[in-house]
Design an enzyme around this catalytic site. Structure first.
Site, PDB file in Angstrom:
ATOM      1  CB  CYS A   1      13.698  -4.358  31.180  1.00  0.00           C
ATOM      2  SG  CYS A   1      12.350  -4.040  32.327  1.00  0.00           S
TER       3      CYS A   1
ATOM      4  CB  CYS B   1      11.057  -0.320  30.019  1.00  0.00           C
ATOM      5  SG  CYS B   1      12.744  -0.626  30.584  1.00  0.00           S
TER       6      CYS B   1
ATOM      7  CB  CYS C   1      14.454  -2.236  35.108  1.00  0.00           C
ATOM      8  SG  CYS C   1      14.676  -1.260  33.595  1.00  0.00           S
TER       9      CYS C   1
ATOM     10  CB  CYS D   1      10.496   0.572  33.655  1.00  0.00           C
ATOM     11  SG  CYS D   1      10.811  -1.177  33.984  1.00  0.00           S
TER      12      CYS D   1
ATOM     13  CB  CYS E   1      19.234 -14.564  41.949  1.00  0.00           C
ATOM     14  SG  CYS E   1      18.135 -15.969  42.040  1.00  0.00           S
TER      15      CYS E   1
HETATM   16 FE    FE Z   1      12.608  -1.780  32.632  1.00  0.00          FE
END
Ligand code: FE
Length: 133
Positions: A48, A51, A97, A100, A120
């Site tokens: 990510c 984060c 995510c 976060c 995607c």
């Molecule tokens: Fe994240």
């Protein structure tokens, strides 16, 4: 995976910069075929960009032809949250995510075996860490 990262909007903007902020925190979408990782074939981990949580392995990445990095499954089912998104006159499943709550992209039921799913994902929502062996 339940330790959430919570920042204020001003802190996110400072951390991410305007382009990534618009995608990760305001559910934006990068233009197709413009992202850094669409054509990336290297082996490694996609984390990510908000984060650092590990989200997708290169082992599950495939060329969907969509212009965005596509994966048939997340690294771990708990790494992402999936939510109904009714924006823009469509009903889609948004992928965020789990740590976060950053917007990653959408998941569609037109992917390859073994899952039949296509995650995607915006390149701007990811940081790639190449495997060194
Ligand atoms: Fe994240």
């Amino acid at each position: 995976m339940t330790d959430k990262l919570n920042l204020t909007e001003a802190e996110w903007l400072e951390k991410l910069g305007p382009e990534k902020y618009q995608i990760l925190r305001q559910a934006g979408t990068e233009r197709a075929f413009t992202g850094e990782y669409d054509g990336n074939k290297a082996q490694g981990m996609y984390k990510c960009a908000g984060c650092g949580a590990p989200l997708f392995s290169s082992d599950t990445k495939y060329n969907s032809g969509s212009g965005w990095p596509s994966y048939y499954q997340p690294l771990d089912p708990d790494a992402v949250d999936e939510l109904v998104d009714r924006a823009h006159g469509m009903v889609r499943t948004e992928v965020r995510c789990a740590k976060c709550e950053g917007h990653l992209g959408h998941v569609f039921p037109d992917g390859p075996a073994p899952t039949g799913l296509r995650y995607c994902i915006n390149s701007a929502s990811l940081d790639f860490e190449e495997k060194d062996d």
